[in-house]
Scaffold this motif. Sequence first.
Motif, PDB file in Angstrom:
ATOM      1  N   GLY A   1     -36.708  -1.769  26.402  1.00 25.53           N
ATOM      2  CA  GLY A   1     -37.627  -1.412  25.342  1.00 25.53           C
ATOM      3  C   GLY A   1     -38.373  -0.104  25.815  1.00 25.53           C
ATOM      4  O   GLY A   1     -37.844   0.835  26.266  1.00 25.53           O
ATOM      5  N   ALA A   2     -39.657  -0.166  25.881  1.00 25.51           N
ATOM      6  CA  ALA A   2     -40.624   0.753  26.159  1.00 25.51           C
ATOM      7  C   ALA A   2     -40.831   0.885  27.774  1.00 25.51           C
ATOM      8  O   ALA A   2     -41.741   1.768  28.173  1.00 25.51           O
ATOM      9  CB  ALA A   2     -41.967   0.833  25.475  1.00 25.51           C
ATOM     10  N   GLN A   3     -40.230  -0.150  28.387  1.00 25.05           N
ATOM     11  CA  GLN A   3     -40.782  -0.417  29.846  1.00 25.05           C
ATOM     12  C   GLN A   3     -39.461   0.107  30.931  1.00 25.05           C
ATOM     13  O   GLN A   3     -38.394   0.020  30.286  1.00 25.05           O
ATOM     14  CB  GLN A   3     -41.151  -1.994  30.040  1.00 25.05           C
ATOM     15  N   VAL A   4     -39.725   0.025  32.035  1.00 25.59           N
ATOM     16  CA  VAL A   4     -38.700   0.000  32.971  1.00 25.59           C
ATOM     17  C   VAL A   4     -38.704  -1.038  34.000  1.00 25.59           C
ATOM     18  O   VAL A   4     -39.778  -1.395  34.442  1.00 25.59           O
ATOM     19  CB  VAL A   4     -38.757   1.535  33.988  1.00 25.59           C
ATOM     20  N   ARG A   5     -37.549  -1.845  34.127  1.00 20.42           N
ATOM     21  CA  ARG A   5     -37.475  -2.801  35.045  1.00 20.42           C
ATOM     22  C   ARG A   5     -36.511  -2.684  35.821  1.00 20.42           C
ATOM     23  O   ARG A   5     -35.501  -1.904  35.832  1.00 20.42           O
ATOM     24  CB  ARG A   5     -37.571  -4.208  34.098  1.00 20.42           C
ATOM     25  N   ALA A   6     -36.503  -3.742  36.980  1.00 21.36           N
ATOM     26  CA  ALA A   6     -35.377  -3.636  38.139  1.00 21.36           C
ATOM     27  C   ALA A   6     -34.217  -4.377  37.278  1.00 21.36           C
ATOM     28  O   ALA A   6     -34.366  -5.325  36.567  1.00 21.36           O
ATOM     29  CB  ALA A   6     -35.935  -4.671  39.258  1.00 21.36           C
ATOM     30  N   ALA A   7     -33.119  -3.978  37.674  1.00 22.94           N
ATOM     31  CA  ALA A   7     -31.855  -4.481  37.023  1.00 22.94           C
ATOM     32  C   ALA A   7     -31.656  -5.818  37.439  1.00 22.94           C
ATOM     33  O   ALA A   7     -31.874  -6.325  38.538  1.00 22.94           O
ATOM     34  CB  ALA A   7     -30.575  -3.599  37.546  1.00 22.94           C
ATOM     35  N   ARG A   8     -30.926  -6.746  36.760  1.00 23.48           N
ATOM     36  CA  ARG A   8     -30.525  -8.317  37.112  1.00 23.48           C
ATOM     37  C   ARG A   8     -29.635  -8.399  38.058  1.00 23.48           C
ATOM     38  O   ARG A   8     -29.500  -9.175  38.822  1.00 23.48           O
ATOM     39  CB  ARG A   8     -30.369  -9.022  35.793  1.00 23.48           C
ATOM     40  N   SER A   9     -28.681  -7.272  38.016  1.00 22.47           N
ATOM     41  CA  SER A   9     -27.695  -7.340  39.169  1.00 22.47           C
ATOM     42  C   SER A   9     -27.703  -5.939  39.553  1.00 22.47           C
ATOM     43  O   SER A   9     -27.847  -4.855  39.030  1.00 22.47           O
ATOM     44  CB  SER A   9     -26.383  -7.745  38.379  1.00 22.47           C
ATOM     45  N   PRO A  10     -27.279  -5.670  40.908  1.00 24.18           N
ATOM     46  CA  PRO A  10     -27.088  -4.383  41.626  1.00 24.18           C
ATOM     47  C   PRO A  10     -26.121  -3.435  40.952  1.00 24.18           C
ATOM     48  O   PRO A  10     -25.218  -4.170  40.318  1.00 24.18           O
ATOM     49  CB  PRO A  10     -26.706  -4.858  42.860  1.00 24.18           C
ATOM     50  N   ARG A  11     -26.395  -2.285  40.657  1.00 22.02           N
ATOM     51  CA  ARG A  11     -25.593  -1.285  40.173  1.00 22.02           C
ATOM     52  C   ARG A  11     -24.640  -0.902  41.431  1.00 22.02           C
ATOM     53  O   ARG A  11     -25.054  -0.288  42.416  1.00 22.02           O
ATOM     54  CB  ARG A  11     -26.278  -0.171  39.692  1.00 22.02           C
ATOM     55  N   ASN A  12     -23.291  -0.889  41.092  1.00 25.02           N
ATOM     56  CA  ASN A  12     -22.341  -0.404  41.976  1.00 25.02           C
ATOM     57  C   ASN A  12     -21.590   0.791  41.436  1.00 25.02           C
ATOM     58  O   ASN A  12     -21.057   0.921  40.256  1.00 25.02           O
ATOM     59  CB  ASN A  12     -21.119  -1.495  42.144  1.00 25.02           C
ATOM     60  N   HIS A  13     -21.486   1.736  42.222  1.00 27.60           N
ATOM     61  CA  HIS A  13     -21.076   3.020  41.809  1.00 27.60           C
ATOM     62  C   HIS A  13     -19.602   2.996  42.387  1.00 27.60           C
ATOM     63  O   HIS A  13     -18.969   2.695  43.152  1.00 27.60           O
ATOM     64  CB  HIS A  13     -21.902   4.308  42.457  1.00 27.60           C
TER      65      HIS A  13
ATOM     66  N   GLU B   1     -31.365   3.930  41.050  1.00 25.73           N
ATOM     67  CA  GLU B   1     -30.229   3.212  41.004  1.00 25.73           C
ATOM     68  C   GLU B   1     -30.363   1.735  40.632  1.00 25.73           C
ATOM     69  O   GLU B   1     -29.477   1.163  39.873  1.00 25.73           O
ATOM     70  CB  GLU B   1     -29.399   3.279  42.443  1.00 25.73           C
ATOM     71  N   ASP B   2     -31.314   1.095  40.971  1.00 25.71           N
ATOM     72  CA  ASP B   2     -31.637  -0.329  40.182  1.00 25.71           C
ATOM     73  C   ASP B   2     -32.526  -0.682  39.258  1.00 25.71           C
ATOM     74  O   ASP B   2     -33.041  -1.761  39.016  1.00 25.71           O
ATOM     75  CB  ASP B   2     -31.621  -1.223  41.629  1.00 25.71           C
ATOM     76  N   MET B   3     -32.730   0.310  38.616  1.00 25.47           N
ATOM     77  CA  MET B   3     -33.661   0.334  37.450  1.00 25.47           C
ATOM     78  C   MET B   3     -33.115   0.533  36.291  1.00 25.47           C
ATOM     79  O   MET B   3     -32.178   1.326  35.986  1.00 25.47           O
ATOM     80  CB  MET B   3     -34.887   1.538  37.760  1.00 25.47           C
ATOM     81  N   VAL B   4     -33.477  -0.190  35.161  1.00 26.32           N
ATOM     82  CA  VAL B   4     -32.870   0.087  33.736  1.00 26.32           C
ATOM     83  C   VAL B   4     -34.118   0.058  32.702  1.00 26.32           C
ATOM     84  O   VAL B   4     -35.191  -0.294  32.965  1.00 26.32           O
ATOM     85  CB  VAL B   4     -31.962  -1.159  33.385  1.00 26.32           C
ATOM     86  N   ARG B   5     -33.657   0.758  31.545  1.00 26.02           N
ATOM     87  CA  ARG B   5     -34.774   0.864  30.679  1.00 26.02           C
ATOM     88  C   ARG B   5     -34.775  -0.602  29.818  1.00 26.02           C
ATOM     89  O   ARG B   5     -33.618  -1.120  29.594  1.00 26.02           O
ATOM     90  CB  ARG B   5     -34.461   1.954  29.446  1.00 26.02           C
TER      91      ARG B   5
END
Length: 52
Positions: free
Chosen positions: A40-52, A34-38
């Motif tokens: 480039g070639a890495q995966v990182r935590a999202a800068r803001s929470p994802r709201n569904h 839920e709070d991870m994003v691509r």
Amino acid sequence: MPECQNCGSFVTPAYARVFTPDGMENPRVCPNCEDMVRDGAQVRAARSPRNH
């Protein structure tokens, strides 16, 4: 079967076909990450929470 490289969850072949770059079989993140994003070639935590 394709699986998420980040969390190991199963993803459908259709999801992998749409969200995986050419030449890769498994997506880097999936809807279960839920709070991870691509990034480039890495995966990182999202800068803001994802709201569904």
